[in-house]
Scaffold this motif. Sequence first.
Motif: not given
Length: 723
Positions: A513-534
């Motif tokens: 993120d340029g400030k010492g942290g990170f952005w992460l992309a998570s691949e989701g699957k709604t049927s398994k209650d795993i959200p598509h999110a950043i």
Amino acid sequence: MPVSCFKKSLLVLSIAASATVVQANSFNRIASFGAIHNLPEGTELNQETSPEIIAASEDGNTLVYSDSPFEALGFVDITNPHKPVAGGIVKLDGEPTSVAIGAATVFAGVNTSESYTKPSGYLMALDLQTRKELARCDLGGQPDSVAVSKDGRYVAVAIENERDEDLNGGELPQFPAGWVTIIPVKDGQPQCGQLMKVDMTGLAEIGAIDPEPEFVDFNSRNEIVVTLQENNHLAIIDAASGKVLNHFSAGSVELQGIDIKKDKKLDFSGSQTRLREPDSVKWIDDNRFVIANEGDMNGGARGFTIFHKDGRVLFESGTSFEQEVILAGHYPEKRSGKKGSEPEGVAVGQFNGQTYIFILSERGSAIGVYRDTGKDPEFVQLLPSGIAPESAVVIPQRNLLVSANEKDLIEDKGPRAHVMLYNFSDTPAVYPQIMSSRTNDGTPIGWGALSGLTADPTKPGMLYAVNDSFYANQPTIFSIDANQTPAKITSAMPVLREGKAAMKLDLEGITVDGKGGFWLASEGKTSKDIPHAIHHVNNNGEIDRTIDFPKTLLAHELKFGAEGITLIGDTLWVAIQKPWKDDPQDQTKLLAYNLVTNIWGAVRYPLEHADSGWVGLSEIVSHGDQVYIIERDNQLGESAVVKRLYSVSIDQLKPAAIGSALPVVKKVLVHDFLPDLKSLNGYVQDKVEGFTIDAAGNGYTVTDNDGVDDSSGETLFFSIGKM
């Protein structure tokens, strides 16, 4: 300079030079042969085939392996070891369990058992050149291992009469009992009428009345060492008389610092005491032998042991071999509750005047190479193998090592079974290409399934990676120092939610993120209650912001989601792996999320057409005025076609509102990864998952090894140079 100092300096230089020469001697894989190529013309390609036990001819030009599922012996011509040639098969009327070669004769144990309680089998002698059957000796039981004495005078066969693992939990006794058969050999012909049956009952403390001999090997004195795996016992037999010279328990091992629970995370803090229950055994010399402690019923000591034939333990590897497997990313987490890396096969041979010991990790799909010192063996390197190496043969006169890898994943559309060849030379070891370091207390950093890469914006060669949902209970950001060879994973930072491991993530992309942290992309699957999110994480790994995909997008959801993320100005760009319901065929989306306006948008990306399987995206990274995107098919081995890096100019990234007509970007081919993926001479990996460009402008790539599950466990990590 005083003479004494001069001599001392020469001695130091001499020692250093010697060390350099020794360290330069290493093994590298030079070829792979898919057993499928030995199937006769007209055979369905979905026929399972499996090289299990392998042997080499006296001149080292021909390999012969047992193929149990196809009930055949397979031949491979390795006159040119860099280009193995299919030698065809000899079809049998039973299941070959083992094969050995003495002079010009191939000896194979063939199992023809009607059932566990009515075992039967025979020893077949085959002319190596004509492949005509010379003799057939009825063994009266189910054979396992076969060995030929070094002088060619005897063949030994372990008659296992294996137990039914589904009967009474596999507990002993289960009759009939096993034994060892010794057959004299004259002019290459087994003398079946002089067959000698060596009774093994009454020796072991475990299942004394039901011995199950597993593996046999000869030393130069025609003494046979035999493992009784389920009985956790070892015996030494005189081949001439059939007399049991000595026998003793294989014993147990106290293991510290192991993963003992199958729970989708790597935790090397457990301890167990386990019986060795050895599988393979090989003599090192006339007095010492080495066993692979695979375990079967109640064992699995995860290592190997060197014994003196008088019963003394001369060396115990404990967890040291498994730790080398862990460091190289080959640890099979799904086997944590049982036998871990599961050493099964052993080979011993002399190269360049020194004796080497090879330990085969069946579940880790790797081969540990050790140099015999006469005392504690010295670890040299870890070799990549095919899936589930079952056996290996050394060909010292040609500086070759060969492994037979039995797992054929035809039903899962995975890699086929392979024979792999390695050359011993002064060329430095090229594998592993990435490995981990140890924590301050000496514990190896566990890792695998690397799915996304990003780079430190100011430190050349400093990279970061994430693992995917294979380790669902241990999402992690790894720091990688790519300035050394192999690249080194120096630390692992857990991804947390309120101080605990964050759940319901499938991390596939990471960017700073340029400030010492990170952005992460998570691949989701709604049927398994795993959200598509950043998700945004701070420099301690804590998630402090989550951006869910918009409902207008999720209304068109299909299985495949975010596979990479990069930051351009105030906008996060996310690569979606495959088309969703609202996408035209062979087009997928690059999503945009503006961190200032909180508005979503997208453009479309044109995919290569897939003649087989599918093609999708695996990564996106920005650099200069371009974004670089990995596009790959889901094919591996000889079927792999699309493993590429494309660029798209940033001025094309003009997102439109989701649900509206989206602009289609134009791409330019930058790099074909196929030659890189073939460079280690294994089968081509399917998952080219991560790519980034470091502060010096060098591009780096990593593959996903699927957590060593239905995979060889290999991780390729390499640079494609300046971008």
